[in-house]
Design a protein around this motif. Structure first.
Motif, PDB file in Angstrom:
ATOM      1  N   THR A  19       0.830  -1.206   0.000  1.00 26.55           N
ATOM      2  CA  THR A  19       0.000   0.000   0.000  1.00 26.55           C
ATOM      3  C   THR A  19       0.864   1.257   0.000  1.00 26.55           C
ATOM      4  O   THR A  19       1.651   1.479   0.920  1.00 26.55           O
ATOM      5  CB  THR A  19      -0.928   0.015   1.234  1.00 26.55           C
ATOM      6  OG1 THR A  19      -1.734  -1.164   1.234  1.00 26.55           O
ATOM      7  CG2 THR A  19      -1.821   1.241   1.209  1.00 26.55           C
ATOM      8  N   GLN A  20       0.736   2.042  -1.045  1.00 28.04           N
ATOM      9  CA  GLN A  20       1.410   3.337  -1.158  1.00 28.04           C
ATOM     10  C   GLN A  20       2.928   3.238  -0.987  1.00 28.04           C
ATOM     11  O   GLN A  20       3.576   4.209  -0.567  1.00 28.04           O
ATOM     12  CB  GLN A  20       0.834   4.323  -0.132  1.00 28.04           C
ATOM     13  CG  GLN A  20      -0.652   4.558  -0.220  1.00 28.04           C
ATOM     14  CD  GLN A  20      -1.050   5.286  -1.495  1.00 28.04           C
ATOM     15  OE1 GLN A  20      -0.265   6.032  -2.085  1.00 28.04           O
ATOM     16  NE2 GLN A  20      -2.298   5.095  -1.922  1.00 28.04           N
ATOM     17  N   GLN A  21       3.529   2.090  -1.343  1.00 32.70           N
ATOM     18  CA  GLN A  21       4.958   1.951  -1.073  1.00 32.70           C
ATOM     19  C   GLN A  21       5.812   2.916  -1.890  1.00 32.70           C
ATOM     20  O   GLN A  21       6.953   3.224  -1.508  1.00 32.70           O
ATOM     21  CB  GLN A  21       5.416   0.512  -1.291  1.00 32.70           C
ATOM     22  CG  GLN A  21       5.419   0.008  -2.717  1.00 32.70           C
ATOM     23  CD  GLN A  21       6.118  -1.348  -2.819  1.00 32.70           C
ATOM     24  OE1 GLN A  21       7.167  -1.567  -2.227  1.00 32.70           O
ATOM     25  NE2 GLN A  21       5.507  -2.271  -3.549  1.00 32.70           N
ATOM     26  N   ASN A  22       5.271   3.433  -2.974  1.00 32.66           N
ATOM     27  CA  ASN A  22       6.045   4.405  -3.748  1.00 32.66           C
ATOM     28  C   ASN A  22       6.270   5.706  -2.982  1.00 32.66           C
ATOM     29  O   ASN A  22       7.198   6.458  -3.300  1.00 32.66           O
ATOM     30  CB  ASN A  22       5.352   4.698  -5.078  1.00 32.66           C
ATOM     31  CG  ASN A  22       5.553   3.593  -6.090  1.00 32.66           C
ATOM     32  OD1 ASN A  22       6.520   2.842  -6.005  1.00 32.66           O
ATOM     33  ND2 ASN A  22       4.653   3.477  -7.047  1.00 32.66           N
ATOM     34  N   THR A  66      10.218   9.303  -1.962  1.00 28.99           N
ATOM     35  CA  THR A  66      10.682  10.328  -1.023  1.00 28.99           C
ATOM     36  C   THR A  66      12.148  10.140  -0.706  1.00 28.99           C
ATOM     37  O   THR A  66      12.923  11.112  -0.654  1.00 28.99           O
ATOM     38  CB  THR A  66       9.838  10.308   0.265  1.00 28.99           C
ATOM     39  OG1 THR A  66       8.459  10.480  -0.065  1.00 28.99           O
ATOM     40  CG2 THR A  66      10.263  11.420   1.212  1.00 28.99           C
ATOM     41  N   TYR A  67      12.576   8.897  -0.506  1.00 26.81           N
ATOM     42  CA  TYR A  67      14.005   8.676  -0.258  1.00 26.81           C
ATOM     43  C   TYR A  67      14.844   9.019  -1.488  1.00 26.81           C
ATOM     44  O   TYR A  67      15.968   9.542  -1.369  1.00 26.81           O
ATOM     45  CB  TYR A  67      14.263   7.234   0.201  1.00 26.81           C
ATOM     46  CG  TYR A  67      14.159   7.068   1.703  1.00 26.81           C
ATOM     47  CD1 TYR A  67      15.131   7.614   2.538  1.00 26.81           C
ATOM     48  CD2 TYR A  67      13.096   6.387   2.280  1.00 26.81           C
ATOM     49  CE1 TYR A  67      15.054   7.485   3.919  1.00 26.81           C
ATOM     50  CE2 TYR A  67      13.009   6.246   3.665  1.00 26.81           C
ATOM     51  CZ  TYR A  67      13.992   6.796   4.477  1.00 26.81           C
ATOM     52  OH  TYR A  67      13.897   6.668   5.855  1.00 26.81           O
ATOM     53  N   ASP A  68      14.335   8.739  -2.681  1.00 26.29           N
ATOM     54  CA  ASP A  68      15.045   9.161  -3.892  1.00 26.29           C
ATOM     55  C   ASP A  68      15.226  10.676  -3.910  1.00 26.29           C
ATOM     56  O   ASP A  68      16.304  11.194  -4.233  1.00 26.29           O
ATOM     57  CB  ASP A  68      14.265   8.722  -5.134  1.00 26.29           C
ATOM     58  CG  ASP A  68      14.551   7.280  -5.525  1.00 26.29           C
ATOM     59  OD1 ASP A  68      15.413   6.651  -4.882  1.00 26.29           O
ATOM     60  OD2 ASP A  68      13.908   6.793  -6.472  1.00 26.29           O
ATOM     61  N   ASN A 113      10.821  16.598   3.894  1.00 20.86           N
ATOM     62  CA  ASN A 113      10.569  15.258   3.353  1.00 20.86           C
ATOM     63  C   ASN A 113      10.670  14.167   4.409  1.00 20.86           C
ATOM     64  O   ASN A 113       9.860  13.238   4.425  1.00 20.86           O
ATOM     65  CB  ASN A 113      11.532  14.983   2.193  1.00 20.86           C
ATOM     66  CG  ASN A 113      11.084  15.618   0.905  1.00 20.86           C
ATOM     67  OD1 ASN A 113      10.278  15.057   0.170  1.00 20.86           O
ATOM     68  ND2 ASN A 113      11.591  16.813   0.620  1.00 20.86           N
ATOM     69  N   PHE A 114      11.644  14.259   5.290  1.00 21.49           N
ATOM     70  CA  PHE A 114      11.734  13.270   6.365  1.00 21.49           C
ATOM     71  C   PHE A 114      10.497  13.346   7.264  1.00 21.49           C
ATOM     72  O   PHE A 114      10.031  12.324   7.786  1.00 21.49           O
ATOM     73  CB  PHE A 114      13.004  13.473   7.195  1.00 21.49           C
ATOM     74  CG  PHE A 114      14.206  12.726   6.679  1.00 21.49           C
ATOM     75  CD1 PHE A 114      14.182  11.340   6.542  1.00 21.49           C
ATOM     76  CD2 PHE A 114      15.373  13.403   6.349  1.00 21.49           C
ATOM     77  CE1 PHE A 114      15.290  10.640   6.083  1.00 21.49           C
ATOM     78  CE2 PHE A 114      16.488  12.715   5.887  1.00 21.49           C
ATOM     79  CZ  PHE A 114      16.450  11.331   5.753  1.00 21.49           C
ATOM     80  N   LEU A 115       9.960  14.547   7.456  1.00 16.39           N
ATOM     81  CA  LEU A 115       8.740  14.699   8.248  1.00 16.39           C
ATOM     82  C   LEU A 115       7.581  13.938   7.622  1.00 16.39           C
ATOM     83  O   LEU A 115       6.795  13.286   8.326  1.00 16.39           O
ATOM     84  CB  LEU A 115       8.387  16.179   8.393  1.00 16.39           C
ATOM     85  CG  LEU A 115       7.110  16.510   9.163  1.00 16.39           C
ATOM     86  CD1 LEU A 115       7.208  16.073  10.621  1.00 16.39           C
ATOM     87  CD2 LEU A 115       6.803  18.010   9.067  1.00 16.39           C
ATOM     88  N   LEU A 116       7.453  14.000   6.298  1.00 17.40           N
ATOM     89  CA  LEU A 116       6.415  13.241   5.615  1.00 17.40           C
ATOM     90  C   LEU A 116       6.543  11.748   5.916  1.00 17.40           C
ATOM     91  O   LEU A 116       5.548  11.061   6.163  1.00 17.40           O
ATOM     92  CB  LEU A 116       6.498  13.475   4.103  1.00 17.40           C
ATOM     93  CG  LEU A 116       6.125  14.866   3.595  1.00 17.40           C
ATOM     94  CD1 LEU A 116       6.474  15.005   2.118  1.00 17.40           C
ATOM     95  CD2 LEU A 116       4.648  15.160   3.815  1.00 17.40           C
ATOM     96  N   LEU A 117       7.772  11.249   5.909  1.00 18.82           N
ATOM     97  CA  LEU A 117       7.993   9.822   6.157  1.00 18.82           C
ATOM     98  C   LEU A 117       7.684   9.445   7.600  1.00 18.82           C
ATOM     99  O   LEU A 117       6.996   8.454   7.862  1.00 18.82           O
ATOM    100  CB  LEU A 117       9.433   9.456   5.816  1.00 18.82           C
ATOM    101  CG  LEU A 117       9.798   9.462   4.333  1.00 18.82           C
ATOM    102  CD1 LEU A 117      11.302   9.357   4.145  1.00 18.82           C
ATOM    103  CD2 LEU A 117       9.097   8.328   3.590  1.00 18.82           C
TER     104      LEU A 117
END
Length: 538
Positions: free
Chosen positions: A95-98, A103-105, A134-138
């Motif tokens: 689920t939503q693994q992209n 984000t890491y890319d 971006n890290f906050l999103l993760l």
């Protein structure tokens, strides 16, 4: 890295060289990098963040579409099958693994820029801020993640996971450090307007964005039962309120020069509006509907913003067609379609969500910041109390109206410092004034009538208006606010597989790519109902 390419920019901007085939490309391989200058990579990295956050290129590649389902803005239409996970919250490792992978890319690009701080200090400071973003999103979707050992490419392909609460504290350190880096940068290290597709090289605005991002982060973790954490948040809030450069004064948007050409359109418009050169809407335009809950928040409160968001549908009642906004319930078994007795509402073409192929994408709404500031004030985390909170609350609503009614010709209108002096000629202001007048007796609009205690008091009303302002454009922030505060109480269908009282999930599962390559480091005992550390209010 793929060959360098030319970024298309608006007529007022110069063409810029960046680090991907297209400024919408989110599939770079960080293990195939060759040497590239930080100034050449910045525009591409910022555009990729915008695509990951707001629009995506395909299903499962952006945060706001996933969270629009999770937080009660969207439901499935009756014309398409699928969306089983969105309707039942029966998530899997696919689920939503992209979101994780892309984000890491993107973070790898910012990391490359930051490593060149000696040559490009301002570029590196921007990258430092955007790494936090971006890290906050993760962290907010997954909890513990690879952080201190992340972004090392082939030298560490199985990084350890850091504790989410510890990462949050380092976010504040990094944002303060980025502001200090900007202050310390020497003359001759400026960022050009074509490289910086957010603030056009204005580093003061980057400092203000860093401060507003600090406020977002501190509010996230401000309602736990951890006494030490609460003391830390109060101390950091006191420091933040006196930050020299202040906060954002307008919507923070990315504009790389979106245009009505293949691979150059606003990514949300490209997915849910019209493909380049097409005369018919994309298929996904008919896949999703607004929920009846979000429609009711506009219709029941005489809120004209609804006219800028959705097409009018119809229902046939006793053989009589009745025009109106028609949505679905989140998880409904038999949602409406677009023919027969019921015609469901879809995004308004040319409206707020589908403004055009060249519309910018949002990283942070001014309204979000103002509502966050109002919440901090009414809760005593900032000084000013309810008097200051009322001002920011009303300005937050006004900023939302200006965003909602904004046209491309009014894009230059600055909605921060000008809020107090804006006139009915400013798009959205006349409608705002009408809305406030029509709701003088409504405690969801009239701040003076909102309760001071019980069910979070005035905080609940602030979060309610914030939820409306963030509809679809910033659903990710609304989802985080809901999980930390349980506000507002939107409706969920009984199709949900969640064991929680609210029938909702609390996070995503670690992706299959991690399960396959880094399983020994993945935290154990995690389900989609395991809360993030700051999620303690139900």
């Amino acid at each position: 890295m793929k060959p360098l390419f030319k970024v298309f920019v608006a007529a007022a901007l110069a063409t810029a060289t960046t680090g991907c085939d297209s400024f919408l490309d989110i599939n770079d391989n960080p293990n195939q990098l060759t040497r590239v200058n930080g100034n050449a990579l910045l525009a591409s990295a910022l555009a990729t963040t915008a695509a990951n956050y707001t629009g995506g290129i395909a299903a499962g590649t952006n945060y706001n579409s996933y969270t629009s389902f999770a937080t009660g803005y969207w439901g499935k239409s009756g014309t398409v099958s699928g969306f089983s996970e969105e309707r039942t919250y029966n998530y899997s490792t696919n689920t939503q693994q992209n979101l994780w992978n892309n984000t890491y890319d993107n973070l790898n690009d910012y990391n490359l820029i930051q490593k060149q701080s000696a040559v490009y200090p301002n570029h590196a400071a921007i990258a430092r801020i955007m790494k936090v973003y971006n890290f906050l999103l993760l962290v907010d979707q997954y909890g513990n993640i690879p952080y201190s050992q992340a972004l090392q490419a082939a030298t560490n392909t199985a990084p350890a996971y850091d504790n989410a609460a510890d990462i949050y504290k380092d976010f504040i350190v990094q944002l303060k450090g980025a502001v200090a880096d900007i202050d310390a940068a020497t003359a001759g290290t400026a960022v050009s307007a074509s490289e910086d597709i957010v603030f056009r090289g204005n580093m003061t605005k980057w400092k203000q964005f860093a401060n507003s991002l600090r406020l977002r982060i501190l509010l996230r973790e401000s309602q736990t039962n951890d006494a030490a954490l609460n003391t830390y948040v109060q101390s950091e809030m006191a420091t933040l309120q006196t930050a020299t450069d202040g906060f954002i004064t307008n919507d923070v948007v990315v504009q790389p020069g979106y245009a009505a050409n293949s691979n150059q359109q606003n990514p949300f418009y490209n997915r849910y509006g019209f493909a380049a050169g097409a005369v018919n809407a994309t298929s996904e335009y008919s896949f999703v509907l607004p929920t009846n809950y979000i429609i009711a928040q506009y219709v029941d409160n005489n809120d004209p913003r609804v006219t800028q968001l959705y097409r009018v549908g119809k229902r046939t009642i006793n053989n009589v067609e009745v025009a109106g906004y028609v949505g679905t319930d989140l998880g409904e078994a038999n949602p409406p379609g677009f023919s027969g007795a019921t015609i469901a509402s879809r995004f308004l073409q040319g409206g707020t969500f589908l403004r055009g192929a060249n519309a910018p994408t949002v990283l942070m709404l001014l309204s979000e910041h103002l509502f966050s500031k109002a919440e901090a004030e009414t809760r005593g985390l900032f000084t000013g109390g309810n008097a200051a909170a009322k001002t920011d609350f009303l300005d937050g609503i006004k900023a939302s109206f200006i965003h909602t009614y904004r046209t491309e010709t009014s894009l230059a209108v600055i909605v921060g410092a000008s809020l107090a002096t804006s006139s009915p000629a400013t798009p959205g202001v006349a409608q705002y004034n009408t809305y406030i007048a029509a709701n003088a007796a409504n405690p969801n609009v009239n701040f003076d009538l909102a309760p001071s205690a019980g069910s979070l008091g005035k905080q609940a009303v602030i979060l309610y208006q914030k939820y409306i302002a963030e509809n679809t454009v910033a659903s990710t922030e609304a989802w985080a606010d809901y999980r930390r505060s349980a506000q507002p109480k939107f409706k969920v269908s009984l199709q949900s597989a969640s064991p929680r009282a609210d029938k909702l999930p609390t996070r995503l599962l670690y992706p299959q790519t991690e399960v396959s390559t880094n399983q020994s480091n993945i935290p154990t005992g995690i389900t989609q109902f395991t809360p993030i550390f700051w999620d303690v209010v139900d």
